[in-house]
Design an enzyme around this catalytic site. Structure first.
Site, PDB file in Angstrom:
ATOM      1  N   CYS A 119       0.845  -1.204   0.000  1.00  0.00           N
ATOM      2  CA  CYS A 119       0.000   0.000   0.000  1.00  0.00           C
ATOM      3  C   CYS A 119       0.872   1.242   0.000  1.00  0.00           C
ATOM      4  O   CYS A 119       0.801   2.065  -0.889  1.00  0.00           O
ATOM      5  CB  CYS A 119      -0.931  -0.043   1.195  1.00  0.00           C
ATOM      6  SG  CYS A 119      -2.161  -1.329   0.957  1.00  0.00           S
TER       7      CYS A 119
ATOM      8  N   SER B 154      -3.320   3.125  -1.511  1.00  0.00           N
ATOM      9  CA  SER B 154      -4.585   2.707  -0.926  1.00  0.00           C
ATOM     10  C   SER B 154      -4.471   2.859   0.588  1.00  0.00           C
ATOM     11  O   SER B 154      -3.473   2.431   1.169  1.00  0.00           O
ATOM     12  CB  SER B 154      -4.828   1.238  -1.315  1.00  0.00           C
ATOM     13  OG  SER B 154      -5.961   0.703  -0.678  1.00  0.00           O
TER      14      SER B 154
HETATM   15  O1  LIG Z   1       0.211   0.003   5.249  1.00  0.00           O
HETATM   16  C1  LIG Z   1      -0.973  -0.235   4.879  1.00  0.00           C
HETATM   17  C2  LIG Z   1      -1.343  -1.450   4.336  1.00  0.00           C
HETATM   18  C3  LIG Z   1      -2.627  -1.637   3.957  1.00  0.00           C
HETATM   19  N1  LIG Z   1      -3.544  -0.657   4.094  1.00  0.00           N
HETATM   20  C4  LIG Z   1      -4.943  -0.919   3.687  1.00  0.00           C
HETATM   21  C5  LIG Z   1      -5.507  -0.193   2.528  1.00  0.00           C
HETATM   22  C6  LIG Z   1      -6.615  -1.129   2.062  1.00  0.00           C
HETATM   23  O2  LIG Z   1      -7.781  -0.934   2.886  1.00  0.00           O
HETATM   24  C7  LIG Z   1      -6.042  -2.503   2.337  1.00  0.00           C
HETATM   25  C8  LIG Z   1      -5.366  -3.107   1.146  1.00  0.00           C
HETATM   26  O3  LIG Z   1      -6.321  -3.447   0.207  1.00  0.00           O
HETATM   27  P1  LIG Z   1      -6.090  -3.335  -1.381  1.00  0.00           P
HETATM   28  O4  LIG Z   1      -7.313  -4.014  -1.932  1.00  0.00           O
HETATM   29  O5  LIG Z   1      -4.843  -4.092  -1.707  1.00  0.00           O
HETATM   30  O6  LIG Z   1      -6.012  -1.883  -1.718  1.00  0.00           O
HETATM   31  O7  LIG Z   1      -5.092  -2.293   3.354  1.00  0.00           O
HETATM   32  C9  LIG Z   1      -3.202   0.554   4.661  1.00  0.00           C
HETATM   33  O8  LIG Z   1      -4.027   1.464   4.838  1.00  0.00           O
HETATM   34  N2  LIG Z   1      -1.909   0.734   5.024  1.00  0.00           N
END
Ligand SMILES: O=c1ccn([C@H]2C[C@H](O)[C@@H](COP(=O)(O)O)O2)c(=O)[nH]1
Ligand SMILES: Nc1nc(=O)c2c([nH]1)NC[C@@H]1CN(c3ccc(C(=O)N[C@@H](CCC(=O)O)C(=O)O)cc3)CN21
Length: 283
Positions: A160, A181
């Site tokens: 992310c 994200s």
């Molecule tokens: O460091 C991080 C890791 C993950 N996230 C969050 C953002 C999303 O809600 C999910 C990842 O989902 P994707 O479908 O791969 O986008 O995890 C975060 O905020 N910070």
């Protein structure tokens, strides 16, 4: 703290409801947010409108610095954050590249420390950056990238916060971190700490002064099952002033970070906060 609260409020005021296929949940979503942290002035961006578990956030980032690929190693450092993605996501459980319990695959730190070259061997991106900065060199490409589309199928989650660029102006070090994200109630609470920590610790081990850290977010969202707690509980609270992050001055090199450093080498002063809030987590 205000920039965090403003982003939360903006998502509530202007967000669009977007279906997310991976989690099977809807997210209230905005595009683009720019956050800034004054690391030089030690204004630690720890959330004060709920209790924030900053040691777990630092432990998680220390695991990335070490190139860990296993949720058990993260747990030993003090972060349980990868347990669910490593062990509960059905697509990853069925993936032939998964090496067994707790394996996360080729994500984050694996790419940062051990990026596979097509012609054999591997690249240690972080070591190159630390070596250059220690000699006062910024080649305008001091970039740590965890984003390797050729290996997405070998990891449990695409990174992310995926790119970190260091820059030097004289003897002051800056960091620009890029996030595709962002789970604002849970993830950002950790990511703000991590961006600040990363600049502070790299400045310390390279003998440079820390300047500002710039945190750029693309898709910022609140999951449907988190909305009520954010809107009716967290956003109703008054923030407290920023605390300070205290780092053990004996940490002097990348090798120190790789070998003996633990979360006990970090503490926070003047942290005044409201009660914890347990936000739901989406796997
Ligand atoms: O460091 C991080 C890791 C993950 N996230 C969050 C953002 C999303 O809600 C999910 C990842 O989902 P994707 O479908 O791969 O986008 O995890 C975060 O905020 N910070
Ligand atoms: N949906 C989702 N959101 C995320 O923020 C996220 C992922 N998935 N997957 C990968 C990592 C794991 N991250 C996580 C995972 C759990 C917490 C969490 O549960 N935090 C609790 C306290 C944890 C503790 O006690 O140490 C919190 O209240 O902040 C935070 C970030 C951030 N990332």
């Amino acid at each position: 703290m205000n920039q965090y609260l403003q982003l939360c409020q903006r998502i509530i005021n202007e967000g669009h409801w977007i279906e997310n296929e991976r989690t099977q949940k809807r997210c209230l979503t905005v595009i683009n947010a720019d956050l800034e942290y004054n690391v030089g002035a030690n204004e630690f961006p720890l959330i004060t409108t709920r209790k924030s578990f900053y040691k777990a956030a630092i432990a998680e980032f220390l695991g990335y610095i070490r190139g860990y690929d296993n949720a058990a190693d993260f747990r030993k450092l003090g972060a349980k954050t990868w347990d669910a993605n490593a062990n509960e996501n059905t697509a990853w459980l069925a993936n032939p590249h998964r090496k067994g319990e707790d394996d996360m695959g080729r994500v984050y730190g694996v790419q940062g420390r051990n990026w596979a070259k097509p012609d054999g061997g591997s690249i240690d991106q972080l070591k190159k950056i630390v070596d250059n900065l220690s000699r006062g060199i910024d080649d305008r490409g001091e970039i740590l990238s965890f984003y390797n589309p050729g290996e997405f199928h070998m990891g449990c989650l695409r990174p992310c916060m995926h790119t970190h660029t260091f820059s030097l102006l004289g003897d002051t070090l800056y960091l620009t971190s890029y996030q595709r994200s962002c789970d604002v109630p849970l993830g950002l609470n950790f990511n703000q700490v991590q961006v600040f920590f990363f600049l502070a610790i790299i400045a310390q081990i390279t003998g440079l002064k820390a300047g500002k850290a710039y945190h750029k977010i693309v898709n910022a969202h609140i999951y449907e099952d988190q909305l009520e707690l954010m809107r009716d509980v967290q956003l109703k609270r008054e923030p407290f002033p920023s605390p300070q992050l205290i780092i053990n001055p004996d940490i002097k090199s990348l090798e120190d970070l790789e070998t003996w450093v633990t979360v006990d080498d970090f503490s926070v002063e003047n942290y005044q906060c409201h009660d914890p809030i347990a936000y739901p987590f989406s796997v």
